[in-house]
Design a protein around this motif. Structure first.
Motif, short mmCIF file in Angstrom:
data_model
loop_
_atom_site.label_atom_id
_atom_site.label_comp_id
_atom_site.label_asym_id
_atom_site.label_seq_id
_atom_site.Cartn_x
_atom_site.Cartn_y
_atom_site.Cartn_z
N THR A 127 0.88 -1.27 0.07
CA THR A 127 0.02 0.04 0.21
C THR A 127 0.97 1.41 -0.15
N ASP A 128 0.36 2.21 -0.60
CA ASP A 128 1.09 3.51 -0.72
C ASP A 128 0.82 4.43 0.39
N ASP A 129 1.90 4.69 1.09
CA ASP A 129 1.74 5.30 2.34
C ASP A 129 1.24 6.70 2.51
N GLN A 130 1.29 7.29 1.16
CA GLN A 130 0.67 8.75 1.10
C GLN A 130 -0.53 8.77 0.78
N THR A 131 -1.19 7.97 -0.24
CA THR A 131 -2.71 7.82 -0.73
C THR A 131 -3.34 7.09 0.06
N GLY A 132 -2.64 5.76 0.52
CA GLY A 132 -3.36 4.67 1.20
C GLY A 132 -4.01 3.92 0.27
N GLY A 133 -3.59 4.21 -1.22
CA GLY A 133 -4.09 3.24 -2.45
C GLY A 133 -3.11 1.85 -2.47
N TRP A 134 -3.36 1.10 -3.39
CA TRP A 134 -2.48 0.03 -3.64
C TRP A 134 -1.38 0.37 -4.37
N ALA A 135 -0.32 -0.12 -4.54
CA ALA A 135 1.02 -0.05 -4.96
C ALA A 135 1.66 -1.26 -5.40
N VAL A 136 2.59 -1.11 -6.12
CA VAL A 136 3.52 -2.52 -6.35
C VAL A 136 5.02 -2.02 -5.87
N SER A 137 5.58 -2.84 -5.16
CA SER A 137 7.05 -2.35 -4.85
C SER A 137 7.81 -3.28 -5.38
N PHE A 138 9.09 -2.74 -5.86
CA PHE A 138 10.04 -3.46 -6.68
C PHE A 138 11.45 -3.45 -6.24
N SER A 139 12.33 -4.36 -6.48
CA SER A 139 13.76 -4.19 -6.12
C SER A 139 14.47 -4.59 -7.20
N LEU A 140 15.70 -3.95 -7.36
CA LEU A 140 16.54 -4.16 -8.54
C LEU A 140 17.66 -4.98 -7.92
N ASP A 141 18.21 -5.86 -9.17
CA ASP A 141 19.61 -6.36 -8.73
C ASP A 141 20.67 -5.30 -9.06
N SER A 142 22.05 -5.65 -8.98
CA SER A 142 23.19 -4.88 -8.91
C SER A 142 23.14 -3.91 -9.99
N VAL A 143 23.05 -4.59 -11.09
CA VAL A 143 23.07 -3.83 -12.23
C VAL A 143 22.03 -2.83 -12.50
N GLY A 144 20.97 -3.14 -11.88
CA GLY A 144 19.61 -2.19 -12.24
C GLY A 144 19.87 -1.13 -11.07
N THR A 145 20.39 -1.48 -10.03
CA THR A 145 20.64 -0.68 -9.00
C THR A 145 21.49 0.56 -9.39
N ARG A 146 22.61 0.17 -9.70
CA ARG A 146 23.72 1.08 -10.36
C ARG A 146 23.03 2.03 -11.41
N ALA A 147 22.42 1.26 -12.45
CA ALA A 147 21.72 2.33 -13.60
C ALA A 147 20.88 3.26 -13.03
N PHE A 148 19.94 2.59 -12.23
CA PHE A 148 18.82 3.63 -11.41
C PHE A 148 19.30 4.94 -10.92
N GLY A 149 20.55 4.25 -10.09
CA GLY A 149 21.09 5.50 -9.18
C GLY A 149 21.62 6.47 -10.14
N ASP A 150 22.26 5.99 -11.48
CA ASP A 150 22.95 6.91 -12.07
C ASP A 150 22.13 8.00 -12.89
N VAL A 151 21.11 7.14 -13.36
CA VAL A 151 19.84 8.22 -14.08
C VAL A 151 19.38 9.24 -13.28
N THR A 152 18.80 8.40 -11.92
CA THR A 152 18.07 9.59 -11.14
C THR A 152 18.82 10.64 -10.54
N GLN A 153 20.33 10.34 -10.35
CA GLN A 153 21.17 11.30 -10.02
C GLN A 153 21.28 12.31 -10.92
N ALA A 154 21.45 11.95 -12.27
CA ALA A 154 21.74 12.95 -13.39
C ALA A 154 20.48 13.75 -13.80
N ASN A 155 19.24 13.23 -13.52
CA ASN A 155 18.27 13.72 -13.88
C ASN A 155 17.06 14.32 -13.03
N VAL A 156 17.72 14.78 -12.05
CA VAL A 156 16.67 15.48 -11.01
C VAL A 156 15.93 16.38 -11.61
#
Lengths: 519, 313
Positions: A255-284
Motif C-alpha cells: 500500500t502507498d503510505d501517502q495515498t493509502g491506495g494499492w501500489a507495487v513495490s520492486f527491487s533491482l539487482d546490482s546492475v539495475g540499482t547502479r543504472a537507476f542510481g546514475d539516471v536519477t542522479q543525473a536527471n533530478v
C-alpha cells in the motif's frame, strides 16, 4: 497347432494377470506420493477444466529485433561520427536500410556494422546496393533459432505465471512451431489466467521529454506513448531504455503510505540499482516514466537520486491489479506477445455427466455384445466374451501404463474396439463352421479355421491400424485420444483373439475330445 | 446358452445371387451419392465450432432461464449473438456467436460470462468454447488431410496385399460411402466438427475392414476354383462370408447403439453417424465393392489358368 506348451499357457495367463494388476491403480486411492502409480488421467472433457491454445506473435519478434538493431545502428554511427540518411525498417523483408551521408564513408560504415552486437552468430548479413544503400538483413536460419528460443522462454514464463496463480497440475506444452497449449484442470473460468498470459509485462524505465501540449509527432529518438494514469494524454518517452525490467529481482503488492491506495513495490539487482542510481542522479527534476507494454503506468518527477535499488509504483491500482502486476513482474516478461486463439472450458458438472453417460453406454454396449455372442455362438461365443473382457482389461492396463489421457472420444474408441474385437472371434468361429460343413473332422476344422481366419484378421486389422495411425499423426486434441485408444485396442485385440480365445477353445477341445463342435 | 448357439443369421447354406442385382445396386448407390454431393453444396454441412470458428457458451441457470433478461444483458455488453436458445432442460441456455476476425474472441467469452452473471445471478457456465478463425480453418484443413491420407493408405495397403482392381474398387466404394455419410450429416443437421471427422474415419476403417474380409475370401476362392467364372465366384464368396458379415455388423451396431441413446450431447451425434456408417458400409461391401470388382476384373482376374493373384507376400 493344437498343442499349447505349458510355458505358452503360463505366459498368456501372466500377461492377463499383469494387465489386471496394472488396472488396479485406477480404482484404488494412491497410497503414498512416493510410489509410482501409473493410472489413466481423465481428459478435461471428463473432469472439467480449461484448454487454451496460445499463438506466439512471431512477427513482433522480427519487428522488435529490427527496432533495437536500428537503435544501436543509429547510436554507433553517431558515436563514430558518421552521418546517415533515410534509416528505414522493413519488417516484411526483415531488413533495415540506410544511406551513408557520403559514399566515401561507406567502408567506415560497414566497419561499424561489423561491430554491431549479434544475439546469435551470423544473425544478419550486410549488403551494399548499387545506389549506395546499405541493407542489413536478418538471416532466416538465425531467426528460426531465436524463434525457438523465444517460444521455449515464453513457455517458461507462462509456467511461472500459471504456477503463481496456484493452479493445480497445469500442463503446458509446445505445439508446432509457434503455439503453446495450456491445460488447466479444474479451472473452468480461465479469465484471470487469460489476462495474465495476454500481458507481455515488458517493463522499462525511460526518461520523458517534455513537449508543448498538443505536439502531434515525437522528436527523433522518442516515441509517443499513452498514459494509463491520465487516460487520453500522450507522453514523449525516450526510446533509450535506462533501466530494464530484466533487472528486477522482486516485486510485491503493497500500500502507498501517502495515498493509502494499492501500489507495487520492486527491487533491482546490482546492475539495475547502479543504472537507476546514475539516471536519477543525473536527471533530478525530470520525469521518469515507468512503461509497461508500451503504456506509461506512471511518470513521477525525480526528486532525489535513488540509490537503494528499490521503489514503488503507484498508479491507480486496486488490490487485484496490484497483486497481478507484481506477479507478472516477478515471473518476468514474455519475449513475444501471446494471444489466445482457442479456448475450451468445461464445467466440472458437465464433465461428471459425460463420464457417467460414457461409462453407462460402455456398460450397456458390453452387455449387449455379450448376450449376442452367447445367443449366436454358444460355447465359443462365451470364450470370445472372456477374450473380450480380457481385451478391455488389457486396454485399460496399457493406457494406465502410458499414463494416457482418457477423453470422451477415447471412450467411444474403446466401445468401438470392443465391437471390432468381436469381429476377429466371429471370423474364427464362422470359419470353423464352414470347415465342418465341408465335412472335416472337428480337429481339422478347428485347425483350418484358425489358420485361415488368422490371415484375414491380420489383414483387416492392419488396414484399421494404418488408418488410425494416420488419424493420430494428423489429428489434434480429442481426435488423437480416439485414435490412440483404437490403435492400442487393435494390439490388444490381436492378443486376446489370436492367443487367448483360441487357447481357451483348444484347451476345451483337448480336455473333452468332443465328437462334434458346438458351433 | 453355454453350449450350442441358440440363434443363427442364415440357415446353413445360402445361395443368394447378389451379382444379379449389381446394376440396381450400383445405380442406387450412385444416385444416393450424387444426391449427397448436391446436398453438400446446397444447403451444405452444418459446420461445428471447430471448423466454423466462433464462440459457444452453455450455461445452467438456477431456476428456469429468463431469455429476455439474458438477451438484454448481452446487448448491454455490446455482444452481438447468432442466437440465444434453449436446449435440454428449462434451465439450460446456449449462446452462439459467429467468428469475427476483428474482435478478440477471448475477451468476448469473458464478456459473455459477465453478462450471464448479471442477468441470472447464480448461473454457472457449463461449457465455453471459443475457436479463432485462423485456427478453425487450420483444423478443417488438417481434418480433410487426415481423411485424404487415410484413403490413400488404405488404397496402397490393399494394392500391396491384393491387386489394383481390389484397391480401386475398395476406394471407389469408400468414397461412395463417404459421400452418403456427408449427405446424412446434411440431412440430420449434426454439426460437422473434429469428433465427426473421427466418426467418418472410423466408418472408413470399419468399412475397409469389412471389404478386406470379403476380398480375402475372393482371393482364396480365386486360387481354389481355377475355372469358375468371376461372377459366380463373387457370389459364392459373399454367400460364404454372409454369416460373418451380418454377425460382425450386428455386434458393432449393438456396441454403438447405447452410445447414441445415452452418450450425451457430445457423443450421440458421433454414434448416430457410426450407426449409419455401419449399415452403409456393410451393404456396400456386398452391393458395391463386389460388383465393381466384377466390372474391373472380369477380363483380367480370370484371363487364364495361371494363379490370377500374386502369391502371399
Amino acid at each position: 497347432m493344437m498343442y499349447y506348451s505349458r510355458i505358452k499357457l503360463l505366459s498368456v495367463a501372466a500377461v492377463c494377470l499383469l494387465g489386471a494388476l496394472l488396472c488396479v491403480p485406477n480404482f484404488v486411492r494412491k497410497p503414498a506420493a512416493s510410489i509410482p502409480w501409473p493410472e489413466i488421467h481423465l481428459g478435461l472433457d471428463l473432469r472439467g477444466g480449461s484448454y487454451l491454445l496460445l499463438q506466439v506473435d512471431l512477427s513482433s519478434l522480427t519487428r522488435d529485433r529490427l527496432q533495437s538493431l536500428s537503435d544501436s545502428l543509429r547510436q554507433s554511427l553517431i558515436s563514430a561520427n558518421l552521418g546517415y540518411r533515410n534509416i528505414a525498417i522493413n519488417p516484411d523483408r526483415a531488413e533495415i536500410t540506410f544511406q551513408p551521408r557520403d559514399p566515401s564513408e561507406k567502408d567506415r560504415d560497414l566497419k561499424v556494422l561489423d561491430d554491431l552486437p549479434r544475439t546469435v552468430p551470423n544473425e544478419f548479413s550486410v549488403t551494399t546496393r548499387p545506389d549506395d544503400t546499405i541493407a542489413i538483413t536478418l538471416d532466416s536460419g538465425a531467426m528460426r533459432v531465436r524463434t525457438h528460443d523465444a517460444v521455449s522462454q515464453a513457455i517458461e514464463i507462462v509456467r511461472r505465471r500459471i504456477d503463481a496463480t496456484g493452479a493445480v497440475d497445469p500442463q503446458i506444452t509446445r505445439q508446432g512451431e509457434d503455439r503453446i497449449v495450456v491445460e488447466l484442470p479444474g479451472i473452468s473460468d480461465p479469465e484471470r489466467v487469460k489476462a495474465l498470459l495476454g500481458t507481455t509485462a515488458k517493463m522499462t524505465f525511460r526518461l520523458v521529454d517534455e513537449l508543448p501540449p498538443g505536439t502531434p509527432i515525437a522528436p527523433p529518438g522518442d516515441t509517443l506513448l499513452p498514459s494509463t494514469d491520465h487516460p487520453g494524454s500522450m507522453l514523449a518517452v525516450r526510446n533509450h531504455v535506462d533501466v530494464d525490467g530484466v533487472n528486477l529481482t522482486n516485486a510485491g503488492a503493497t500500500t502507498d503510505d501517502q495515498t493509502g491506495g494499492w501500489a507495487v513495490s520492486f527491487s533491482l539487482d546490482s546492475v539495475g540499482t547502479r543504472a537507476f542510481g546514475d539516471v536519477t542522479q543525473a536527471n533530478v527534476g525530470r520525469r521518469f516514466a515507468i512503461v509497461l507494454d508500451n503504456k506509461v503506468i506512471e511518470a513521477p518527477v525525480i526528486r532525489t537520486a535513488i540509490t537503494g535499488g528499490s521503489g514503488i509504483i503507484t498508479g491507480n491500482f486496486d488490490a487485484h491489479q496490484a497483486t497481478d502486476l507484481a506477479l507478472l513482474l516477478r515471473a518476468g516478461a514474455l519475449p513475444v506477445p501471446l494471444t489466445v486463439v482457442e479456448e475450451r472450458s468445461i464445467g466440472p458438472s458437465l464433465g461428471a455427466d459425460s463420464i457417467r453417460a460414457g461409462a453407462l453406454s460402455l456398460l450397456i454396449g458390453f452387455v449387449l455384445v455379450i448376450i449376442f455372442m452367447a445367443l449366436f455362438y454358444g460355447r465359443f461365443g462365451w470364450y470370445a466374451n472372456v477374450a473380450l473382457f480380457a481385451n478391455l482389461v488389457l486396454m485399460l492396463a496399457i493406457l494406465s501404463l502410458f499414463g494416457a489421457t482418457l477423453t470422451l472420444p477415447g471412450m467411444a474408441g474403446m466401445l468401438l474396439t470392443l465391437g471390432m474385437a468381436v469381429d476377429a472371434n466371429i471370423l474364427i468361429i464362422e470359419r470353423i463352421r464352414e470347415e465342418l460343413k465341408r465335412g472335416r473332422t472337428p480337429l481339422a476344422a478347428m485347425q483350418a479355421g484358425f489358420e485361415r481366419a488368422t490371415a484375414t484378421v491380420l489383414d483387416s486389422n492392419a488396414t484399421a491400424f494404418l488408418a488410425h495411425v494416420m488419424l493420430f499423426v494428423f489429428g489434434t486434441g480429442p481426435v488423437r485420444g480416439f485414435a490412440l485408444t483404437i490403435t492400442i485396442g487393435i494390439a490388444t485385440t490381436l492378443f486376446s483373439t489370436l492367443l487367448l480365445s483360441r487357447m481357451l477353445m483348444v484347451r476345451w477341445y483337448a480336455l473333452t475330445r468332443p465328437s462334434t463342435l458346438p458351433v | 446358452m453355454f453350449g450350442r448357439p441358440l440363434l443363427r443369421f442364415v440357415r446353413k447354406d445360402t445361395h443368394i445371387n447378389f451379382m444379379r442385382g449389381r446394376f440396381a445396386g450400383l445405380a442406387t448407390s450412385a444416385v444416393l451419392s450424387l444426391a449427397s454431393v448436391i446436398l453438400f453444396f446446397h444447403p451444405g454441412l452444418t459446420l461445428g465450432l471447430d471448423f466454423r470458428g466462433g464462440i459457444v457458451v452453455e450455461a445452467k441457470t438456477s431456476g428456469p432461464a429468463d431469455f429476455g433478461r439474458i438477451r438484454t444483458a448481452l446487448t448491454a455488453h455490446n455482444i452481438k449473438t447468432d442466437g440465444v436458445q434453449a436446449f435440454g432442460g428449462p434451465d439450460d441456455v446456449l449462446i452462439r456467436l459467429g467468428a469475427n476476425e476483428q474482435t478478440n474472441t477471448n475477451a468476448v467469452v469473458d464478456e459473455v460470462r459477465h453478462a450471464i452473471a448479471e442477468a441470472q445471478p447464480g448461473a454457472t457456465i457449463v461449457r465455453a468454447d471459443a475457436v479463432g478463425a485462423s485456427v478453425s480453418s487450420e483444423l478443417f484443413r488438417n481434418g480433410l488431410l487426415a481423411l485424404g491420407i487415410s484413403l490413400l493408405m488404405i488404397l496402397g495397403y490393399i494394392w500391396f496385399r491384393f491387386e489394383w482392381e481390389f484397391a480401386l474398387s475398395a476406394v471407389v466404394t469408400l468414397v461412395l460411402d463417404l459421400t452418403k455419410t456427408v449427405g446424412f450429416l446434411v440431412l440430420t443437421h449434426f454439426e460437422f466438427d473434429l469428433v465427426m471427422v473421427a466418426a467418418i474415419l472410423t466408418i472408413l476403417g470399419y468399412s475397409t475392414n469389412d471389404k478386406v474380409v470379403v476380398y480375402d475370401r475372393i482371393r482364396e476362392n480365386l486360387r481354389r476354383y481355377r475355372t469358375m467364372p468371376l461372377r459366380e465366384l463373387l457370389d459364392l464368396s459373399i454367400n460364404e462370408t454372409l454369416s460373418r458379415t451380418l454377425g460382425t455388423s450386428t455386434t458393432v451396431f449393438l456396441a454403438a447403439l447405447p452410445l447414441a441413446f445415452f452418450g450425451g450431447a457430445s457423443l450421440s451425434g458421433f454414434a448416430w453417424v457410426m450407426l449409419f456408417g455401419i449399415v452403409v458400409g456393410t451393404s456396400s461391401s456386398i452391393f458395391i465393392a463386389a460388383p465393381l470388382l466384377l466390372l474391373l476384373g472380369e477380363k483380367r482376374l480370370r484371363k487364364d489358368t495361371r494363379p490370377a493373384v500374386k502369391q502371399e507376400i
